[in-house]
Design a protein around this motif. Sequence first.
Motif, PDB file in Angstrom:
ATOM      1  N   GLY A   1      43.019  14.137 -20.865  1.00  0.00           N
ATOM      2  CA  GLY A   1      44.101  13.181 -20.709  1.00  0.00           C
ATOM      3  C   GLY A   1      44.008  12.451 -19.389  1.00  0.00           C
ATOM      4  N   SER A   2      43.261  13.037 -18.455  1.00  0.00           N
ATOM      5  CA  SER A   2      43.045  12.396 -17.154  1.00  0.00           C
ATOM      6  C   SER A   2      41.611  12.544 -16.662  1.00  0.00           C
ATOM      7  N   LEU A   3      40.863  13.463 -17.245  1.00  0.00           N
ATOM      8  CA  LEU A   3      39.541  13.778 -16.719  1.00  0.00           C
ATOM      9  C   LEU A   3      38.564  14.041 -17.858  1.00  0.00           C
ATOM     10  N   PHE A   4      37.364  13.437 -17.740  1.00  0.00           N
ATOM     11  CA  PHE A   4      36.260  13.721 -18.655  1.00  0.00           C
ATOM     12  C   PHE A   4      35.317  14.724 -17.999  1.00  0.00           C
ATOM     13  N   SER A   5      34.779  15.646 -18.779  1.00  0.00           N
ATOM     14  CA  SER A   5      33.777  16.578 -18.270  1.00  0.00           C
ATOM     15  C   SER A   5      32.727  16.820 -19.348  1.00  0.00           C
ATOM     16  N   VAL A   6      31.458  16.914 -18.932  1.00  0.00           N
ATOM     17  CA  VAL A   6      30.370  17.182 -19.867  1.00  0.00           C
ATOM     18  C   VAL A   6      30.241  18.686 -20.040  1.00  0.00           C
ATOM     19  N   ARG A   7      30.359  19.137 -21.272  1.00  0.00           N
ATOM     20  CA  ARG A   7      30.265  20.565 -21.556  1.00  0.00           C
ATOM     21  C   ARG A   7      28.922  20.955 -22.157  1.00  0.00           C
ATOM     22  N   SER A   8      28.184  19.978 -22.662  1.00  0.00           N
ATOM     23  CA  SER A   8      26.851  20.223 -23.207  1.00  0.00           C
ATOM     24  C   SER A   8      25.987  19.023 -22.874  1.00  0.00           C
ATOM     25  N   PHE A   9      24.827  19.266 -22.231  1.00  0.00           N
ATOM     26  CA  PHE A   9      23.994  18.219 -21.657  1.00  0.00           C
ATOM     27  C   PHE A   9      22.656  18.177 -22.389  1.00  0.00           C
ATOM     28  N   LEU A  10      22.346  17.042 -23.015  1.00  0.00           N
ATOM     29  CA  LEU A  10      21.052  16.846 -23.671  1.00  0.00           C
ATOM     30  C   LEU A  10      20.723  18.002 -24.628  1.00  0.00           C
ATOM     31  N   ASP A  11      21.667  18.338 -25.485  1.00  0.00           N
ATOM     32  CA  ASP A  11      21.488  19.437 -26.421  1.00  0.00           C
ATOM     33  C   ASP A  11      20.660  18.964 -27.616  1.00  0.00           C
ATOM     34  N   THR A  12      19.522  19.612 -27.864  1.00  0.00           N
ATOM     35  CA  THR A  12      18.692  19.303 -29.018  1.00  0.00           C
ATOM     36  C   THR A  12      18.411  20.561 -29.847  1.00  0.00           C
ATOM     37  N   GLN A  13      19.189  21.592 -29.643  1.00  0.00           N
ATOM     38  CA  GLN A  13      18.950  22.863 -30.341  1.00  0.00           C
ATOM     39  C   GLN A  13      19.003  22.676 -31.845  1.00  0.00           C
ATOM     40  N   HIS A  14      19.853  21.767 -32.304  1.00  0.00           N
ATOM     41  CA  HIS A  14      20.010  21.533 -33.745  1.00  0.00           C
ATOM     42  C   HIS A  14      18.764  20.924 -34.370  1.00  0.00           C
ATOM     43  N   LEU A  15      17.842  20.417 -33.568  1.00  0.00           N
ATOM     44  CA  LEU A  15      16.634  19.768 -34.085  1.00  0.00           C
ATOM     45  C   LEU A  15      15.459  20.726 -34.244  1.00  0.00           C
ATOM     46  N   GLN A  16      15.618  21.947 -33.809  1.00  0.00           N
ATOM     47  CA  GLN A  16      14.514  22.894 -33.866  1.00  0.00           C
ATOM     48  C   GLN A  16      14.144  23.213 -35.316  1.00  0.00           C
ATOM     49  N   GLU A  17      12.863  23.385 -35.542  1.00  0.00           N
ATOM     50  CA  GLU A  17      12.367  23.721 -36.883  1.00  0.00           C
ATOM     51  C   GLU A  17      12.972  25.060 -37.330  1.00  0.00           C
ATOM     52  N   PRO A  18      13.366  25.146 -38.589  1.00  0.00           N
ATOM     53  CA  PRO A  18      13.873  26.441 -39.084  1.00  0.00           C
ATOM     54  C   PRO A  18      12.824  27.534 -38.939  1.00  0.00           C
TER      55      PRO A  18
END
Length: 207
Positions: free
Chosen positions: A189-206
């Motif tokens: 409501g007053s402040l933005f914060s990054v909680r996950s930075f350059l996350d590519t875990q979802h792209l990993q091969e099964p």
Amino acid sequence: MSVKKIYLIRHGQTDFNVAGIVQGSGVDSSLNEAGHRQAARFFAAYRHLPFDKVYTSTLQRTRQSVQGFLDLGLPHEQHAGLNEISWGVREGTRITPEEDEEYYGVLRQWHQGNTTARLPGGESPEEVAARQRPFLDLITTRPEEENILVCMHGRAMRVLLCQLLHYPLSHMDAFEHRNLCLYKVHYTGSLFSVRSFLDTQHLQEPA
């Protein structure tokens, strides 16, 4: 207000990305086969989240990157403010450090603080930031949208993150990006914060 959760992603891969060709806002390229796979993997990883709205740029590569969520019937808005920076006369051309001193010279100017510099016919980071502000006003004045998915473009994403976190635009290269990477951002409501930075875990091969 409760914490707003913003899932900020870059579009999936295009053939222009692979070939090292500048796209920008004037090239409406589509995802290639690898880009569609990236989109499918992101959807599989995050389809369970209760997104209230999906926001994309007006370029088809962002819409294609979130098509799985749109197929669920989620509300969707396109905003030109999320479009990639315009690279002017260099859009649609291949850029290499050896061949294009002008292009890399402009990047150096931005890093040195001259964020009004632009390529001929293109936009400066300051101009991109200005057209993003109405979108920022929009999402910060819609408290009913507690979870939103935003798909945009690499350079424009860097500018947006600088604005959210009150970084000077000359620091935008601190925000790395890859195709279909995720930045998870919270807004109190007053402040933005990054909680996950350059996350590519979802792209990993099964496994």
